[in-house]
Design an enzyme around this catalytic site. Structure first.
Site, short mmCIF file in Angstrom:
data_model
loop_
_atom_site.label_atom_id
_atom_site.label_comp_id
_atom_site.label_asym_id
_atom_site.label_seq_id
_atom_site.Cartn_x
_atom_site.Cartn_y
_atom_site.Cartn_z
N HIS A 1 -15.68 -28.45 11.06
CA HIS A 1 -17.03 -29.03 11.10
C HIS A 1 -17.62 -28.76 12.49
O HIS A 1 -16.94 -28.98 13.49
CB HIS A 1 -16.97 -30.52 10.80
CG HIS A 1 -18.33 -31.11 10.65
ND1 HIS A 1 -19.09 -30.95 9.52
CD2 HIS A 1 -19.11 -31.81 11.52
CE1 HIS A 1 -20.26 -31.54 9.67
NE2 HIS A 1 -20.30 -32.07 10.88
N GLU B 1 -15.49 -22.14 17.89
CA GLU B 1 -14.87 -21.83 16.59
C GLU B 1 -14.07 -20.53 16.67
O GLU B 1 -12.95 -20.45 16.16
CB GLU B 1 -15.96 -21.71 15.51
CG GLU B 1 -16.64 -23.04 15.24
CD GLU B 1 -17.64 -23.02 14.10
OE1 GLU B 1 -17.84 -24.06 13.48
OE2 GLU B 1 -18.24 -21.96 13.83
N ASN C 1 -16.52 -16.93 10.74
CA ASN C 1 -15.18 -17.53 10.87
C ASN C 1 -14.16 -16.81 9.99
O ASN C 1 -13.04 -16.54 10.42
CB ASN C 1 -15.23 -19.02 10.51
CG ASN C 1 -15.73 -19.86 11.67
OD1 ASN C 1 -15.02 -20.09 12.64
ND2 ASN C 1 -16.98 -20.28 11.59
C1 GAR Z 1 -19.67 -22.86 10.89
O1 GAR Z 1 -20.32 -23.24 12.08
C2 GAR Z 1 -18.92 -24.04 10.31
O2 GAR Z 1 -18.43 -24.90 11.30
C3 GAR Z 1 -20.00 -24.71 9.52
O3 GAR Z 1 -20.71 -23.65 8.91
C4 GAR Z 1 -20.70 -22.54 9.80
C5 GAR Z 1 -20.34 -21.30 9.01
O4 GAR Z 1 -20.50 -20.15 9.79
N1 GAR Z 1 -19.45 -25.60 8.53
C6 GAR Z 1 -20.06 -26.71 8.13
O5 GAR Z 1 -21.16 -27.04 8.56
C7 GAR Z 1 -19.28 -27.55 7.12
N2 GAR Z 1 -19.87 -28.83 6.97
P1 GAR Z 1 -19.84 -18.78 9.32
O6 GAR Z 1 -20.20 -18.60 7.86
O7 GAR Z 1 -20.47 -17.73 10.17
O8 GAR Z 1 -18.36 -18.90 9.53
#
Ligand code: GAR
EC number: 2.1.2.2
Length: 188
Positions: free
Chosen positions: A103, A173, A14
């Site tokens: 989330h 996302e 992200n």
């Molecule tokens: C993402 O899917 C985000 O939505 C989630 O962690 C992942 C991080 O992925 N966040 C949570 O679970 C917060 N409670 P990334 O490091 O590849 O962006």
């Protein structure tokens, strides 16, 4: 030009996507990535994009170091993009309505302490949900309970594993998170 800072704990897909989105934008720019894990892949991703990262531990998060670093930057928006620690109330108070989180589920379902990343998708799979999605919300003093800004659902009836669900959520996302951030800074 609005200043965006990101907080992350792990992989950083992200973070990379948001940085890339705002590279050619006249509305906002990512000025720093705050990271709580010295082994997180997100550090490498930020470096490759020439964005400064600021590493901190739990003591520094809660003792004022992180707040001091933020105050030096004076960000217009603080985005938790895969950040897994509780965010300090002291920072939320200093930046009201300026701290948001993503989330990977349709809150209020599958939220709260311990509900992050693959644990969310596993629970969604076990409960045989027909759909899941993403929730982008303001951050308050309780895990995943701040006011919703945006939700998007996706059908997962064909998904047989938590990884397949994760992939569908990841697509949401990547598509929507930068757009929502852009809208928020435009209305700032
Ligand atoms: C993402 O899917 C985000 O939505 C989630 O962690 C992942 C991080 O992925 N966040 C949570 O679970 C917060 N409670 P990334 O490091 O590849 O962006």
């Amino acid at each position: 030009m609005q200043k965006i800072v990101l907080f992350a704990s792990g992989n950083g897909t992200n973070v990379e996507n948001i940085i890339t989105h705002f590279k050619n934008s006249s509305l906002g720019t990512v000025v720093a990535v705050f990271v709580n894990n010295p082994r997180a892949k997100v550090l490498e991703r930020a470096k490759n994009q020439n964005v400064k990262s600021i590493l901190f531990d739990k003591e520094q998060l809660n003792s004022g170091f992180v707040l001091d670093e933020l105050n030096k930057i004076e960000p217009d928006l603080i985005v938790l993009a895969g950040f897994l620690w509780m965010f300090p109330v002291a920072i939320i108070k200093e930046y009201p309505n300026k701290v948001i989180n993503i989330h990977p589920a349709l809150l209020p379902k599958y939220g709260g302490k311990g509900m992050y990343g693959k644990f969310v998708h596993q629970a969604v799979l076990e409960n045989k949900e027909k759909e899941t999605g993403i929730t982008i919300h303001f951050v308050n003093e309780y895990y995943d309970e701040g006011e919703f800004i945006f939700q998007q659902a996706t059908n997962i009836e064909n998904c047989k594993t938590a990884d397949e669900i994760a992939e569908k959520v990841h697509e949401l996302e990547q598509k929507y998170f930068p757009q929502v951030i852009e809208k928020l800074i435009t209305n700032n």
